[in-house]
Every structure is written in structure tokens, then in C-alpha cells.
Design a protein around this motif. Structure first.
Motif, PDB file in Angstrom:
ATOM      1  N   VAL A 142       0.864  -1.179   0.000  1.00  0.00           N
ATOM      2  CA  VAL A 142       0.000   0.000   0.000  1.00  0.00           C
ATOM      3  C   VAL A 142       0.898   1.227   0.000  1.00  0.00           C
ATOM      4  CG1 VAL A 142      -1.822   1.218   1.282  1.00  0.00           C
ATOM      5  CG2 VAL A 142      -1.748  -1.258   1.311  1.00  0.00           C
ATOM      6  N   ASP A 143       0.409   2.313  -0.516  1.00  0.00           N
ATOM      7  CA  ASP A 143       1.162   3.564  -0.530  1.00  0.00           C
ATOM      8  C   ASP A 143       1.541   3.964   0.895  1.00  0.00           C
ATOM      9  OD1 ASP A 143       0.481   7.014  -1.372  1.00  0.00           O
ATOM     10  OD2 ASP A 143       2.328   5.870  -1.585  1.00  0.00           O
ATOM     11  N   GLY A 144       2.827   4.139   1.156  1.00  0.00           N
ATOM     12  CA  GLY A 144       3.285   4.562   2.475  1.00  0.00           C
ATOM     13  C   GLY A 144       3.525   3.422   3.450  1.00  0.00           C
ATOM     14  N   VAL A 145       3.479   2.170   2.987  1.00  0.00           N
ATOM     15  CA  VAL A 145       3.713   1.004   3.846  1.00  0.00           C
ATOM     16  C   VAL A 145       4.691   0.080   3.135  1.00  0.00           C
ATOM     17  CG1 VAL A 145       2.656  -1.036   4.889  1.00  0.00           C
ATOM     18  CG2 VAL A 145       1.439   1.125   4.909  1.00  0.00           C
ATOM     19  N   ALA A 146       5.679  -0.417   3.882  1.00  0.00           N
ATOM     20  CA  ALA A 146       6.638  -1.370   3.340  1.00  0.00           C
ATOM     21  C   ALA A 146       6.747  -2.547   4.297  1.00  0.00           C
ATOM     22  CB  ALA A 146       8.003  -0.722   3.147  1.00  0.00           C
ATOM     23  N   GLU A 147       6.682  -3.742   3.762  1.00  0.00           N
ATOM     24  CA  GLU A 147       6.867  -4.951   4.558  1.00  0.00           C
ATOM     25  C   GLU A 147       8.196  -5.548   4.152  1.00  0.00           C
ATOM     26  OE1 GLU A 147       3.358  -7.206   3.769  1.00  0.00           O
ATOM     27  OE2 GLU A 147       2.146  -5.952   5.087  1.00  0.00           O
ATOM     28  N   ILE A 148       9.039  -5.847   5.137  1.00  0.00           N
ATOM     29  CA  ILE A 148      10.387  -6.307   4.835  1.00  0.00           C
ATOM     30  C   ILE A 148      10.647  -7.662   5.464  1.00  0.00           C
ATOM     31  CG2 ILE A 148      11.239  -3.961   4.644  1.00  0.00           C
ATOM     32  CD1 ILE A 148      12.587  -4.324   7.342  1.00  0.00           C
ATOM     33  N   SER A 149      11.565  -8.398   4.850  1.00  0.00           N
ATOM     34  CA  SER A 149      12.015  -9.666   5.409  1.00  0.00           C
ATOM     35  C   SER A 149      13.498  -9.794   5.130  1.00  0.00           C
ATOM     36  CB  SER A 149      11.241 -10.837   4.795  1.00  0.00           C
ATOM     37  OG  SER A 149      11.498 -10.907   3.415  1.00  0.00           O
ATOM     38  N   ALA A 150      14.197 -10.469   6.032  1.00  0.00           N
ATOM     39  CA  ALA A 150      15.633 -10.665   5.883  1.00  0.00           C
ATOM     40  C   ALA A 150      16.022 -11.934   6.622  1.00  0.00           C
ATOM     41  CB  ALA A 150      16.402  -9.471   6.438  1.00  0.00           C
ATOM     42  N   VAL A 151      17.212 -12.408   6.334  1.00  0.00           N
ATOM     43  CA  VAL A 151      17.760 -13.565   7.029  1.00  0.00           C
ATOM     44  C   VAL A 151      19.094 -13.148   7.622  1.00  0.00           C
ATOM     45  CG1 VAL A 151      18.583 -15.936   6.799  1.00  0.00           C
ATOM     46  CG2 VAL A 151      16.620 -15.165   5.471  1.00  0.00           C
ATOM     47  N   ALA A 152      19.259 -13.398   8.928  1.00  0.00           N
ATOM     48  CA  ALA A 152      20.511 -13.109   9.625  1.00  0.00           C
ATOM     49  C   ALA A 152      21.203 -14.429   9.923  1.00  0.00           C
ATOM     50  CB  ALA A 152      20.226 -12.338  10.908  1.00  0.00           C
ATOM     51  N   HIS A 153      22.495 -14.472   9.691  1.00  0.00           N
ATOM     52  CA  HIS A 153      23.286 -15.679   9.939  1.00  0.00           C
ATOM     53  C   HIS A 153      24.246 -15.398  11.089  1.00  0.00           C
ATOM     54  CE1 HIS A 153      21.937 -17.495   6.162  1.00  0.00           C
ATOM     55  NE2 HIS A 153      22.040 -16.272   5.655  1.00  0.00           N
ATOM     56  N   ARG A 154      24.276 -16.321  12.054  1.00  0.00           N
ATOM     57  CA  ARG A 154      25.210 -16.201  13.160  1.00  0.00           C
ATOM     58  C   ARG A 154      25.494 -17.597  13.704  1.00  0.00           C
ATOM     59  NH1 ARG A 154      25.040 -13.166  18.939  1.00  0.00           N
ATOM     60  NH2 ARG A 154      27.280 -12.904  19.068  1.00  0.00           N
ATOM     61  N   GLY A 155      26.750 -17.906  13.843  1.00  0.00           N
ATOM     62  CA  GLY A 155      27.131 -19.187  14.410  1.00  0.00           C
ATOM     63  C   GLY A 155      26.667 -20.374  13.589  1.00  0.00           C
ATOM     64  N   GLY A 156      26.634 -20.243  12.264  1.00  0.00           N
ATOM     65  CA  GLY A 156      26.230 -21.348  11.410  1.00  0.00           C
ATOM     66  C   GLY A 156      24.736 -21.587  11.322  1.00  0.00           C
ATOM     67  N   ARG A 157      23.939 -20.720  11.908  1.00  0.00           N
ATOM     68  CA  ARG A 157      22.481 -20.878  11.855  1.00  0.00           C
ATOM     69  C   ARG A 157      21.862 -19.651  11.208  1.00  0.00           C
ATOM     70  NH1 ARG A 157      19.928 -23.642  16.941  1.00  0.00           N
ATOM     71  NH2 ARG A 157      18.414 -24.000  15.304  1.00  0.00           N
ATOM     72  N   ALA A 158      20.698 -19.850  10.598  1.00  0.00           N
ATOM     73  CA  ALA A 158      19.959 -18.767   9.952  1.00  0.00           C
ATOM     74  C   ALA A 158      18.756 -18.387  10.809  1.00  0.00           C
ATOM     75  CB  ALA A 158      19.495 -19.202   8.565  1.00  0.00           C
ATOM     76  N   HIS A 159      18.476 -17.093  10.873  1.00  0.00           N
ATOM     77  CA  HIS A 159      17.368 -16.582  11.682  1.00  0.00           C
ATOM     78  C   HIS A 159      16.578 -15.576  10.846  1.00  0.00           C
ATOM     79  CE1 HIS A 159      19.387 -18.390  15.123  1.00  0.00           C
ATOM     80  NE2 HIS A 159      20.501 -17.873  14.624  1.00  0.00           N
ATOM     81  N   ALA A 160      15.252 -15.691  10.890  1.00  0.00           N
ATOM     82  CA  ALA A 160      14.370 -14.826  10.100  1.00  0.00           C
ATOM     83  C   ALA A 160      14.090 -13.516  10.827  1.00  0.00           C
ATOM     84  CB  ALA A 160      13.052 -15.541   9.825  1.00  0.00           C
ATOM     85  N   VAL A 161      13.976 -12.452  10.038  1.00  0.00           N
ATOM     86  CA  VAL A 161      13.612 -11.131  10.556  1.00  0.00           C
ATOM     87  C   VAL A 161      12.520 -10.579   9.639  1.00  0.00           C
ATOM     88  CG1 VAL A 161      14.413  -8.805  11.081  1.00  0.00           C
ATOM     89  CG2 VAL A 161      15.964 -10.738  11.375  1.00  0.00           C
ATOM     90  N   ALA A 162      11.431 -10.110  10.227  1.00  0.00           N
ATOM     91  CA  ALA A 162      10.341  -9.500   9.461  1.00  0.00           C
ATOM     92  C   ALA A 162       9.926  -8.206  10.150  1.00  0.00           C
ATOM     93  CB  ALA A 162       9.147 -10.444   9.374  1.00  0.00           C
ATOM     94  N   ALA A 163       9.554  -7.216   9.363  1.00  0.00           N
ATOM     95  CA  ALA A 163       9.162  -5.925   9.937  1.00  0.00           C
ATOM     96  C   ALA A 163       8.170  -5.237   9.018  1.00  0.00           C
ATOM     97  CB  ALA A 163      10.380  -5.039  10.164  1.00  0.00           C
ATOM     98  N   ARG A 164       7.458  -4.298   9.590  1.00  0.00           N
ATOM     99  CA  ARG A 164       6.536  -3.447   8.831  1.00  0.00           C
ATOM    100  C   ARG A 164       6.969  -2.010   9.050  1.00  0.00           C
ATOM    101  NH1 ARG A 164       1.039  -3.486   6.960  1.00  0.00           N
ATOM    102  NH2 ARG A 164       0.083  -1.440   7.132  1.00  0.00           N
ATOM    103  N   LEU A 165       7.206  -1.312   7.955  1.00  0.00           N
ATOM    104  CA  LEU A 165       7.573   0.094   8.005  1.00  0.00           C
ATOM    105  C   LEU A 165       6.404   0.919   7.493  1.00  0.00           C
ATOM    106  CD1 LEU A 165      11.159  -0.029   6.460  1.00  0.00           C
ATOM    107  CD2 LEU A 165      10.541  -0.073   8.856  1.00  0.00           C
ATOM    108  N   GLU A 166       6.142   2.026   8.172  1.00  0.00           N
ATOM    109  CA  GLU A 166       5.101   2.953   7.721  1.00  0.00           C
ATOM    110  C   GLU A 166       5.701   4.338   7.614  1.00  0.00           C
ATOM    111  OE1 GLU A 166       1.594   2.745  10.134  1.00  0.00           O
ATOM    112  OE2 GLU A 166       1.431   0.571   9.920  1.00  0.00           O
ATOM    113  N   GLY A 167       5.275   5.068   6.608  1.00  0.00           N
ATOM    114  CA  GLY A 167       5.739   6.436   6.427  1.00  0.00           C
ATOM    115  C   GLY A 167       5.030   7.357   7.405  1.00  0.00           C
ATOM    116  N   ILE A 168       5.792   7.916   8.334  1.00  0.00           N
ATOM    117  CA  ILE A 168       5.244   8.825   9.351  1.00  0.00           C
ATOM    118  C   ILE A 168       6.089  10.081   9.347  1.00  0.00           C
ATOM    119  CG2 ILE A 168       4.716   9.146  11.798  1.00  0.00           C
ATOM    120  CD1 ILE A 168       4.455   6.086  12.006  1.00  0.00           C
ATOM    121  N   ASP A 169       5.475  11.222   9.123  1.00  0.00           N
ATOM    122  CA  ASP A 169       6.147  12.523   9.100  1.00  0.00           C
ATOM    123  C   ASP A 169       7.331  12.553   8.135  1.00  0.00           C
ATOM    124  OD1 ASP A 169       4.364  13.585  10.948  1.00  0.00           O
ATOM    125  OD2 ASP A 169       5.600  13.014  12.661  1.00  0.00           O
ATOM    126  N   GLY A 170       7.200  11.900   6.997  1.00  0.00           N
ATOM    127  CA  GLY A 170       8.240  11.941   5.981  1.00  0.00           C
ATOM    128  C   GLY A 170       9.397  10.982   6.206  1.00  0.00           C
TER     129      GLY A 170
END
Length: 180
Positions: A142-170
Motif C-alpha cells: 500500500v502507498d506509504g507502507v513497506a513490509e520487509i524480510s531478511a535472514v541473519a546468519h550467526r554461528g552457522g544458523r539462519a534466523h528470520a527477521v520481518a518488519a513493517r515500516l510505515e511512512g510517518i512525518d516523511g
């Protein structure tokens, strides 16, 4: 109003009658939504609105009178850069490589309170293996909303990261963060 019907009769079968019924269509001109006061906030929709949003006539800004104002995509920086910065800063703060206060300008008060509550994923608190953040993927539903996903690796293991960003005050602000 119905279209004329016609009869189709394949060889050796009874006739089939075909009647075309027009599908009801929406009105050609969109009906304006009933609004008592336009506060300069975007109307949520799956399709971005064309053109600039209406502004208030008073000299005070909407932020001064009503608090944070949602921003449209045209008023925001690139979502991919903001997403990468958020994931990197938040994970490095949880691992202990930077102060947690550096996450505050990137998040809303609720997300920052949850991060500063002291509960960290076990993989963040244990060990000293390097933290490697893979590709950060961004979807803007949607306009002004971003949904993100990423994978972080540490110590030989993978970990998921998900977030929602919204445009607030520019600026992009994280309104939801899930670290697995």
C-alpha cells in the motif's frame, strides 16, 4: 436489459439455449467518500492516489495540531535503504555491538519499548560469532507502507527477521518487528 438469446444445437443433442446477461458494472465516476474534515492523512487503499494530498488551510502544520501524519510514497526516501538500516541497527543492538538508543529514531514507541524490555533471542545473547545479514527484501503493498524480510546468519544458523515500516512525518518508522 438482456442481450438476444440464440440456440446452439450440436449434432445429435438437444438444443442449448445461450443467454448473455450483462454484468453489473460500478459507476463510471468514483463516488467521493463522505468526510467531515480532511486532516491531510491519506485514504488507505490498495491503489495509490494520484496527485498531492489536500492540505489544511491554517498556518499551523498538521503535526503541531494533531500529532504524527502518515506520509505517501512520494514523500519518503527509498524503502530498501531504510529497511537495511533498520535490520542492521536492530540486530547489532540486540547482539550488543551498538547502543539500543540508536534504534529509537527508526521505530515507534511500542517497538522500542519491546526491544528495550530486556528480552533478547537466545542466539543474540549467546556467543561472539560474527553477525551476517543477508539480502533484505521489500514489498510495498500500500502507498506509504513497506513490509520487509531478511535472514541473519550467526554461528552457522539462519534466523528470520520481518518488519513493517510505515511512512510517518516523511520518514520510515518500524511499527512491527519480529525476530526469530
Amino acid at each position: 436489459m438482456t442481450a438476444p438469446s440464440r440456440t446452439v444445437a450440436p449434432a445429435g443433442r438437444p438444443a442449448i439455449r445461450l443467454t448473455v446477461v450483462p454484468t453489473p458494472q460500478p459507476p463510471l465516476e468514483p463516488r467521493p467518500a463522505l468526510r467531515l474534515v480532511d486532516l491531510g492523512r491519506p485514504i488507505p487503499s490498495a491503489v495509490p492516489r494520484p496527485g498531492p494530498r489536500p492540505r489544511l488551510l491554517s498556518t499551523a502544520t498538521p503535526r503541531d495540531e494533531f500529532g504524527p501524519v502518515l506520509s505517501s510514497r512520494a514523500e519518503l526516501p527509498l524503502a530498501t535503504e531504510a529497511a537495511r538500516r533498520l535490520v542492521t541497527t536492530a540486530l547489532e543492538a540486540l547482539v550488543g555491538r551498538r547502543p539500543l538508543a540508536q534504534v529509537r529514531p527508526l521505530t515507534t514507541a511500542g517497538v522500542y519499548a519491546a526491544l528495550s524490555a530486556g528480552r533478547r533471542p537466545r542466539w543474540c545473547a549467546e556467543g561472539n560469532a560474527p553477525l551476517v545479514i543477508g539480502r533484505v527484501r521489500v514489498c510495498e503493498p500500500v502507498d506509504g507502507v513497506a513490509e520487509i524480510s531478511a535472514v541473519a546468519h550467526r554461528g552457522g544458523r539462519a534466523h528470520a527477521v520481518a518488519a513493517r515500516l510505515e511512512g510517518i512525518d516523511g520518514h520510515w518508522r518500524c511499527t512491527a518487528l519480529q525476530i526469530g
